[in-house]
Design an enzyme around this catalytic site. Sequence first.
Site, mmCIF file in Angstrom:
data_model
loop_
_atom_site.group_PDB
_atom_site.id
_atom_site.type_symbol
_atom_site.label_atom_id
_atom_site.label_comp_id
_atom_site.label_asym_id
_atom_site.label_seq_id
_atom_site.Cartn_x
_atom_site.Cartn_y
_atom_site.Cartn_z
ATOM 1 N N HIS A 139 41.120 39.097 35.485
ATOM 2 C CA HIS A 139 42.065 38.885 36.587
ATOM 3 C C HIS A 139 41.542 39.534 37.871
ATOM 4 C CE1 HIS A 139 44.900 37.851 33.338
ATOM 5 N NE2 HIS A 139 45.539 37.171 34.277
ATOM 6 N N LYS A 143 45.736 43.113 40.205
ATOM 7 C CA LYS A 143 46.605 43.173 39.022
ATOM 8 C C LYS A 143 46.729 44.613 38.538
ATOM 9 C CE LYS A 143 47.489 40.892 34.582
ATOM 10 N NZ LYS A 143 48.896 40.607 34.955
#
Length: 252
Positions: A139, A143
Amino acid sequence: MNIIICGACGRMGKNVAEVAGERGVGIAAGVDIVSEVTPFPLYKNIADVCEKADAVVDFSSADALESVLSFCEERGLPVVLAATGYSDADLVRIQKAAQRIAVFKTGNLSIGINLLQLLAKKAAQILGDAFDAEIIERHHHFKKDAPSGTALMLAQSVNEGLGGGRDNVYGRQGMVGERQKNEIGIHAVRGGTIVGEHEVMFAGEDEIVTLSHSARSRKIFASGAIRAATWLCGRRPGLYDMNDLLAEFVDE
């Protein structure tokens, strides 16, 4: 249909607003601790929202869970919970709320990811103990939680496919010894602007089977959230997920 978006000024909240506009879904109000100019009323606290709505879509954070659920319980509104990082206590609270209102919660709102979940479970059933299961998720650097809720969802599917009894192992460091058969390895990668990539690897003797999904835009999650909110309206109290939604369309 009109919705309230929690986390309206975040990346996902803005995508939900865009997709809602494309699909003719109205936005009654937004909720966010950040103040921005929006085409709909914006509140810092969901308790202050006075506009009428048919459902709530929450892309804020686990910290806002109690306020969101309390608001929905008071108004009898269904809610799509799309935040991540829920604690065990949060999950108990969600179960309690589902006794009063319709709650839609899933680790990922992408139809492709939910297909990957089914395929991973089936692969685990077929390959069994002869293959070691490892999950890698990637990600963007913004995040905050790791591993992702989707990675945990995939691990659960693999565990079920193997008959249960497996333990999640989050990364490895140092002299950890030989890999145990009861392990499902989960590894988190963070960097750049990666929207979301998930890979389930089954490593056997002289061969590797890999199942993967790559999200190219956050709109796929926003689209899933709108679809879930529409489907949830009129449902009886209970805890629902993407499998319930998809199963109904398959039955049709």
